[in-house]
Design an enzyme around this catalytic site. Structure first.
Site, PDB file in Angstrom:
ATOM      1  N   ASP A  63       2.942   6.242  -2.036  1.00 29.45           N
ATOM      2  CA  ASP A  63       2.082   5.489  -2.961  1.00 29.45           C
ATOM      3  C   ASP A  63       0.670   6.064  -2.946  1.00 29.45           C
ATOM      4  O   ASP A  63       0.023   6.199  -3.988  1.00 29.45           O
ATOM      5  CB  ASP A  63       2.016   4.007  -2.570  1.00 29.45           C
ATOM      6  CG  ASP A  63       3.354   3.298  -2.642  1.00 29.45           C
ATOM      7  OD1 ASP A  63       4.246   3.779  -3.369  1.00 29.45           O
ATOM      8  OD2 ASP A  63       3.507   2.263  -1.971  1.00 29.45           O
ATOM      9  N   HIS A  90       4.007  -2.309   3.515  1.00 24.90           N
ATOM     10  CA  HIS A  90       2.881  -1.454   3.114  1.00 24.90           C
ATOM     11  C   HIS A  90       2.132  -2.049   1.917  1.00 24.90           C
ATOM     12  O   HIS A  90       1.614  -1.329   1.078  1.00 24.90           O
ATOM     13  CB  HIS A  90       3.372  -0.031   2.818  1.00 24.90           C
ATOM     14  CG  HIS A  90       4.349   0.062   1.684  1.00 24.90           C
ATOM     15  ND1 HIS A  90       5.577  -0.534   1.698  1.00 24.90           N
ATOM     16  CD2 HIS A  90       4.258   0.694   0.496  1.00 24.90           C
ATOM     17  CE1 HIS A  90       6.205  -0.286   0.561  1.00 24.90           C
ATOM     18  NE2 HIS A  90       5.421   0.458  -0.194  1.00 24.90           N
TER      19      HIS A  90
END
EC number: 4.2.3.3
Length: 134
Positions: A63, A90
């Site tokens: 990401d 996360h």
């Protein structure tokens, strides 16, 4: 739709939906440069035959790698099929990715309905402004 970069990200419970999306819109996606987090990229590539530039898995920094491309104005559209019903370990990385899309005015879809609107807009040439601002 010249050389636009699209990021595909899907949480585990949304990966099959992302595969279906990629198959349904293969004719549009194959005209673009596709980037994805690890497993999502592998699954999309296997299902469609489209070359996918794969980053690390999301929880391992994928990401953030996509976020870095956004911050450098190297990403034009993000399709992130999130699972809003499952806590993600996360989550701070996910929120940072959403924030960087907002900061840099990058079109972002977080569900199938919005993803379809964006991909159809892309096909209709409504995102050509991205080429002008690069």
């Amino acid at each position: 739709m010249v050389n636009l970069n699209i990021a595909l990200i899907a949480h585990d419970m949304k990966k099959s939906l992302m595969i279906d999306f990629a198959i349904a819109y293969k004719d549009i996606l194959e005209k673009c440069n596709i980037y994805a987090t690890g497993a999502t990229g592998q699954l999309v590539e296997e299902a469609t035959g489209i070359k996918v530039n794969k980053f690390l898995p999301g929880p391992m920094g994928g990401d953030q790698q996509i976020g870095a491309m956004i911050a450098e104005d190297k990403m034009d559209l993000v399709i992130f099929l999130r699972d809003p019903l499952t806590a993600q370990p996360h989550e701070p990385d996910i929120l940072a990715l959403l924030r960087v899309c907002d900061v840099h005015s990058i079109p972002l879809a977080t569900n199938l309905a919005t993803a379809e609107v964006l991909i159809k807009g892309l096909d209709a040439g409504l995102l050509e402004w991205r080429n002008a601002v690069k």
